[in-house]
Design an enzyme around this catalytic site. Structure first.
Site, PDB file in Angstrom:
ATOM      1  N   THR A  85       0.812  -1.217   0.000  1.00 55.48           N
ATOM      2  CA  THR A  85       0.000   0.000   0.000  1.00 55.48           C
ATOM      3  C   THR A  85       0.844   1.265   0.000  1.00 55.48           C
ATOM      4  O   THR A  85       0.489   2.257  -0.635  1.00 55.48           O
ATOM      5  CB  THR A  85      -0.936  -0.012   1.230  1.00 55.48           C
ATOM      6  OG1 THR A  85      -1.840  -1.109   1.118  1.00 55.48           O
ATOM      7  CG2 THR A  85      -1.734   1.278   1.337  1.00 55.48           C
ATOM      8  N   SER A 120       1.818  -8.017  -0.388  1.00 60.85           N
ATOM      9  CA  SER A 120       2.527  -8.805   0.629  1.00 60.85           C
ATOM     10  C   SER A 120       1.961 -10.210   0.757  1.00 60.85           C
ATOM     11  O   SER A 120       2.636 -11.117   1.251  1.00 60.85           O
ATOM     12  CB  SER A 120       2.490  -8.088   1.982  1.00 60.85           C
ATOM     13  OG  SER A 120       1.175  -8.016   2.499  1.00 60.85           O
ATOM     14  N   THR A 134       1.280  -4.392   4.449  1.00 61.95           N
ATOM     15  CA  THR A 134       1.131  -4.694   5.875  1.00 61.95           C
ATOM     16  C   THR A 134       0.450  -6.026   6.153  1.00 61.95           C
ATOM     17  O   THR A 134       0.492  -6.514   7.280  1.00 61.95           O
ATOM     18  CB  THR A 134       0.321  -3.582   6.580  1.00 61.95           C
ATOM     19  OG1 THR A 134      -0.983  -3.491   5.975  1.00 61.95           O
ATOM     20  CG2 THR A 134       1.039  -2.244   6.485  1.00 61.95           C
ATOM     21  N   ASP A 135      -0.184  -6.645   5.132  1.00 65.82           N
ATOM     22  CA  ASP A 135      -0.957  -7.854   5.400  1.00 65.82           C
ATOM     23  C   ASP A 135      -0.135  -8.949   6.061  1.00 65.82           C
ATOM     24  O   ASP A 135      -0.622  -9.663   6.945  1.00 65.82           O
ATOM     25  CB  ASP A 135      -1.570  -8.387   4.105  1.00 65.82           C
ATOM     26  CG  ASP A 135      -2.775  -7.584   3.652  1.00 65.82           C
ATOM     27  OD1 ASP A 135      -3.260  -6.747   4.432  1.00 65.82           O
ATOM     28  OD2 ASP A 135      -3.236  -7.792   2.523  1.00 65.82           O
TER      29      ASP A 135
END
Length: 326
Positions: free
Chosen positions: A11, A55, A87-88
């Site tokens: 992101t 990710s 960030t996942d």
């Protein structure tokens, strides 16, 4: 002072794609140009762009290769390393990197929850804070770190606890170990550092570890034949490490063939060892051969177990490592 920045996408690096949502399009030069105050830090930022991916598509092998590249960068004079990614899976990649990182120089992971097309994107602030931490003497010797929302989290505790909030990252069992306050890095506590593990990145291709979450009225049907396909299993049990009674003998059978680690699905707190004694309790599962995961979340336990298997660890070594790291 030189800091190496590896960009993996996510992101933080996204831009509009003509009405088809946002996709990773921004390279390191564009990312750093959008960060107010970065030039004033006086750091030479060496950008290493890699193929950007969500990710969710990162792999153990790719992160292990990234850590090896970061190690070379430090050996060649870098004072620290920053990694930007989605960030996942950041809590997992950061922990994997921590297991492999054998340097005192900071290895800092960061990302963003709000992409640059939205009002108030958090990527520039997170990248600025990450660079500050990577340059800080206070952050040396702490292993891999996650820096977001001006908070510094140790890899062994951090987790993503919200799908969209800018304050999505927490450390339920410890809290952040530090903060970035008015540009100053404040480390408030220093968790014990454990020796790094040595793994050939190709070893991950040979080590498959499943994750099984116990649910209400679970009969364990999904576990049939699992030991023939996987080299290890992590179980996310209820509460302090419980499963339905009917599932206990099924897991015991699996544990006779491959290592099975018992964790809690709750998101905080520890698996117990000898408080409850009913069938399916933590004590019963231990008698059946399951290994206690302690404070390890199911996701971190899976990262650790797969890393140990990739390194060729036997049952005794796996049990010893779990005891030291849980």
């Amino acid at each position: 002072m030189r800091i190496v920045l590896y960009t993996l996408g996510g992101t933080i690096a996204m831009a509009g794609a003509g009405g088809r949502g946002v996709v990773a399009r921004l390279g390191g030069a564009e990312l750093t140009a959008a960060v107010p105050g970065l030039a004033e830090i006086g750091v030479q930022l060496a950008v290493q762009d890699t193929e950007p991916v969500p990710s969710a598509d990162l792999t153990f092998r790719r992160i292990a290769e990234l850590v090896a590249a970061a190690d070379t960068a430090v050996r060649e004079g870098a004072a620290g390393v920053v990694v930007t990614q989605g960030t996942d899976t950041l809590e997992e990649t950061c922990y994997l990197a921590d297991l492999l990182w054998d340097r005192d120089e900071p290895l800092v992971f960061t990302g963003a929850m709000r992409n640059p097309t939205l009002a108030g994107p958090d990527g520039p602030a997170n990248l600025l804070a990450a660079v500050r931490v990577a340059t800080s003497d206070a952050a040396r010797g702490l292993g891999a770190l996650a820096v977001l929302d001006d908070e510094i989290h140790a890899a062994r505790f951090v987790r993503k606890a919200h799908a969209t909030a800018t304050g999505a990252f927490t450390s339920p069992d410890a809290g952040p170990i530090g903060h970035v306050i008015e540009g100053a890095v404040r480390v408030l506590t220093r968790p014990a550092r454990l020796p790094a593990l040595t793994v050939d990145p190709a070893g991950f291709d040979r080590a498959r570890v499943g994750l099984y979450t116990a649910t209400l009225d679970d009969d364990g049907g999904l576990l049939a034949g699992l030991a023939d396909r996987y080299q290890g299993l992590v179980v996310a049990g209820y509460g302090v490490g419980h499963v339905p009674g009917a599932l206990a003998p099924v897991l015991g059978t699996v544990a006779r063939s491959i290592p099975v680690v018992l964790t809690s699905r709750t998101g905080g707190g520890s698996v117990l060892a000898h408080t409850y004694g009913a069938v399916g309790s933590e004590a019963d599962l231990a008698r059946r051969g399951l290994l206690n995961g302690g404070l390890l979340s199911p996701y971190r336990a899976r990262v650790l177990l797969r890393t140990l298997l990739a390194a060729g660890a036997d049952g005794a070594a796996i049990e010893a490592q779990l005891a030291a790291r849980r």
